[in-house]
Scaffold this active site. Structure first.
Site, PDB file in Angstrom:
ATOM      1  N   SER A 123       0.829  -1.209   0.000  1.00 48.54           N
ATOM      2  CA  SER A 123       0.000   0.000   0.000  1.00 48.54           C
ATOM      3  C   SER A 123       0.861   1.256   0.000  1.00 48.54           C
ATOM      4  CB  SER A 123      -0.939  -0.014   1.210  1.00 48.54           C
ATOM      5  OG  SER A 123      -0.198  -0.011   2.425  1.00 48.54           O
ATOM      6  N   ASP A 124       1.835   1.298   0.911  1.00 48.51           N
ATOM      7  CA  ASP A 124       2.607   2.543   1.018  1.00 48.51           C
ATOM      8  C   ASP A 124       3.570   2.725  -0.150  1.00 48.51           C
ATOM      9  OD1 ASP A 124       4.251   0.511   1.898  1.00 48.51           O
ATOM     10  OD2 ASP A 124       4.810   1.462   3.786  1.00 48.51           O
ATOM     11  N   CYS A 125       4.068   1.630  -0.710  1.00 52.83           N
ATOM     12  CA  CYS A 125       5.003   1.768  -1.834  1.00 52.83           C
ATOM     13  C   CYS A 125       4.280   2.358  -3.035  1.00 52.83           C
ATOM     14  CB  CYS A 125       5.618   0.421  -2.178  1.00 52.83           C
ATOM     15  SG  CYS A 125       6.522  -0.277  -0.781  1.00 52.83           S
TER      16      CYS A 125
END
Ligand code: LAN
Length: 729
Positions: free
Chosen positions: A455-457
């Site tokens: 998600s954060d990447c």
């Protein structure tokens, strides 16, 4: 207690251990971020291909990069840092690093080579022996779970076996000391389940002494809440092939070397050990997450069931299901798998299933080098096949935020970085039936080939692309139609309903109940069974979506709602004392930075936000005498802030960034932090490696060597912008 820092000169040198010629190593790459260190045996070939600056740097050789004019202001220091770091960019646009830290990985790759009788490349052998020698505990000679850990039975038994398989004699001082330490901890019998699995594969332990890893669970109906498809991706991808090894009882044939290792790693003769009584024997030093009673009962029942009740058809069925899933994982990850443990195990399964001449085994073999990295102290196996997209995203963002991207001297760096991000976006979804979510339009942590979005990447890469594409000299290579699918995936990843609504987990939505943690069998890791709501992942998604919200009207209302819900989660995850616990970086300083940045994107600052006020005071209170911050990895284990014995540039950068983004009014606190960062900078613009920066599963630390560049640069540049760039030194 952490270990004393490394002694110089390296132990391998003091002991006169052989080493390869550092000047013969080259890093092969491609446009999608593949990293493979190769050794040029032939002198002439080596001369024809001079080492690049980044190769020299990564090998610890003199880079010859010049001294830069002394920095007087934060902006000078930021630009000096960037001038150094820019030289380490690869032609394909990304940055490489040694992604080390975990000390339980080498055993896998060495065991699989040994089992399959695949020669371990000679230069690897020499350098792995050097690495283990140099990372052995300076006092007791053992190894821990990670490079800064105390010695454990897991680390010491596995790495001792590695050294022996790679040719070190048992009476060599390094082996002898490690063995003594292992014996003091009760011998290899005290290794946790994962250690016991590798030892069993090598015929150095007996399968009846491992707690059950039944692959049969994969054959259960997949709507069941305990079905492995609901587990955290790393847990399910490791236990999948490990279940195969266990069920098929794979064992290397006994040979004289193995026989002598058997006699060395236990405190009693091998034949006298009743392994079935040692399923639950784990050295107390190793245990992070003790067995629950439920797990123990379940294990006993399964042991009986598999011995007496397991029909052959079920065993066959389970094997078929497992092998099919491994084939899908191989296809979707280009034979890299999600991480290094499942990678080597999947390779092993393919060797056994398809044979030594098969395409599948050869494809794995070709990938082995993607995980092996050479560094000044030897060769190690990396935590993933690199940190390419993650590092590139943060570097480019930093350049945009501090205004460096506009300076002509950095245009090429930005263009190359963007082109790498363009090449790294997923263009295909996964194979149906692999229990994987859509990934089209998203980004990975390391490379497109590895195939996993986080998600954060995705969010950080998307934000980077949007930022960079606003620069006047950049052509838009990723138009909105290609960004929107990433937003679709991000929206779909938000947790809803019973499991921490509003939050984001890592790779997938939370699929299974956290109560499953009660059957976590790994002993040395916490929080592995299912996905959890992660504050940093939620922060990054909020940051990315906020940036997108101001850029496009696509699914606007849903984007706004997703941000709002995530912000509520972030606030609810804050401790009463104002800290946020970080799961992937060390620890409160890391999460504090992300959380305050996310809130600041909603217009929240110290003045108007209780949450930011508390967050800022939490950090400000922990500033040390010298103006820096230093947080120990023990924070991650103990879930409370623990100071490091030395202040750290990276923690200081995180704390300063948090305070600046929160608009903390006591500017003097920030100024002292910024001066601290400037004082630690070298004349050529670089910062030297300090303590380890990252973590996973609460107990295992992992290196992020490029954090010491882009976070300090960002903090310095932001300070200069925000406070009028006064002369500081
Ligand atoms: C990583 C590295 C990156 C990290 C972030 C993107 C920073 C984080 O925000 C989300 C989780 C993620 C993707 C992550 C998950 C776990 C990983 C893959 C690692 C820490 C790198 C190594 C680790 C992996 C589990 C190591 C192999 C060990 C096992 C226990 C299987």
């Amino acid at each position: 207690m952490s270990r004393p820092s490394k002694i110089s000169p390296l132990l391998s040198e003091r002991l006169g251990l052989p080493r390869t010629d550092k000047e013969r190593w080259r890093l092969n790459t491609d446009t999608v971020g593949r990293l493979q260190w190769i050794y040029l045996r032939d002198k002439e070939t080596a001369e024809r291909r001079p080492q690049s600056t980044h190769e020299k740097y990564l090998l610890g050789l003199e880079t010859g990069l010049p001294e830069l004019p002394a920095a007087e202001t934060a902006s000078d220091a930021a630009l000096n840092g960037l001038r150094f770091f820019k030289e380490l960019q690869l032609d394909e646009g990304f940055w490489a690093c040694r992604y080390g830290g975990p000390m339980f990985l080498l055993v896998g790759i060495v065991a699989v080579h040994y089992f399959t009788k695949t020669p371990f490349p000679e230069e690897w052998r020499i350098e792995v022996v050097r690495y283990l020698t140099n990372t052995a505990h300076p006092v007791d000679g053992g190894w821990g779970l990670h490079s800064e850990d105390k010695s454990t039975a897991f680390g010491t038994s596995c790495n001792y076996v590695v050294l022996r398989l790679l040719g070190m004699e048992p009476d060599h001082p390094v082996a002898a000391l490690a063995r003594r330490t292992l014996h003091k901890m009760g011998g290899a019998i005290g290794a946790p389940q994962w250690g016991k699995s590798w030892l069993s594969l090598l015929n150095l332990y007996e399968y009846e002494g491992i707690n059950p890893i039944p692959p049969d669970v994969w054959a259960l109906p997949d709507w069941l809440p305990i079905h492995p498809s609901k587990w955290w991706i790393h847990c399910r991808q490791v236990y999948l092939p490990m279940g195969y090894m266990y069920s098929e009882q794979l064992k290397a044939p006994l040979d004289p070397l193995l026989e002598s290792i058997r006699a060395e790693i236990y405190t009693q003769p091998y034949e006298s050990i009743d392994f079935s009584k040692h399923r639950n024997t784990v050295s107390p030093i190793d245990v992070y997450y003790p067995h629950t009673t439920i797990l123990n009962i379940m294990n006993s029942v399964i042991v009986l069931a598999q011995n007496y009740l397991r029909p052959n058809w079920l065993k066959r069925k389970a094997r078929e299901v497992v092998v099919n899933l491994i084939r899908k994982e191989n296809k979707d990850s280009n034979y890299l798998s999600v991480g290094p443990v499942s990678f080597v195990m999947n390779a092993l399964v393919m060797y056994v299933e398809d044979g030594p001449d098969s395409e599948s085994w050869k494809r794995h073999l070709d990938r082995m080098g993607d995980f092996m990295v050479i560094s000044d102290d030897g060769m190690l196996m990396t935590g993933t096949n690199g940190v390419q997209v993650w590092d590139t995203s943060f570097t480019l963002q930093t350049m945009c935020m501090i205004g460096a991207a506009e300076m002509p001297e950095f245009h090429e760096t930005v263009k190359k970085g963007l082109s790498f991000l363009e090449n790294s976006q997923f263009t295909e979804n996964c194979t149906p039936g692999s229990y994987r979510d859509p990934r089209l339009g998203c980004w990975p942590f390391s490379t497109k080939d590895q195939g996993y979005t986080v998600s954060d990447c995705t969010s950080e890469a998307m934000k980077t692309v949007l930022m960079v594409q606003k620069l006047p000299y950049i052509d838009v290579v990723i138009p909105d139609e290609k960004i929107n699918p990433a937003v679709d995936v991000l929206l779909s990843l938000q947790n809803r309903g019973a499991f921490s609504p509003g939050s984001f987990a890592s790779y997938e939505k939370i699929r299974g109940p956290p109560i499953l943690e009660l059957i976590n069998p790994a002993e040395v890791f916490g929080n592995i069974m299912v996905e959890y709501p992660y504050v940093e992942c939620s922060d990054s998604v909020v940051i990315g979506l906020s940036y997108f919200r101001d850029h496009s009207t696509y699914r606007h209302a849903e984007v706004v709602k997703a941000i709002e819900d995530a912000v509520n989660f972030i606030k609810s995850a804050q401790d009463d004392n104002g800290g946020w616990y970080g799961s992937w970086g060390i620890c409160y300083t890391y999460a504090g930075m992300f959380a305050i940045e996310a809130l600041s994107y909603q217009g929240e600052v110290f003045e108007n936000s209780e949450s930011i006020r508390k967050g800022c005071y939490f950090l400000a209170k922990r500033q040390e005498e010298d103006g820096g911050w230093g947080e120990s990895y023990r924070s991650c284990e103990t879930v409370t802030y623990v100071s490091h014995a030395q202040t750290q540039v990276v923690n200081t950068a995180w704390a300063c960034l948090a305070l600046m983004m929160g608009d903390f009014p006591e500017v003097d606190v920030i100024t002292r932090g910024i001066k601290f960062i400037m004082n630690r900078q070298k004349a050529n613009g670089e910062w030297l490696q300090e303590g380890i920066e990252g973590v996973f599963n609460r107990s295992c630390m992992i290196e992020y060597p490029n954090y010491k560049f882009y976070f300090p640069i960002k903090a310095l540049g932001m300070y200069a912008k925000k406070y009028g760039n006064p002369k500081l030194l």
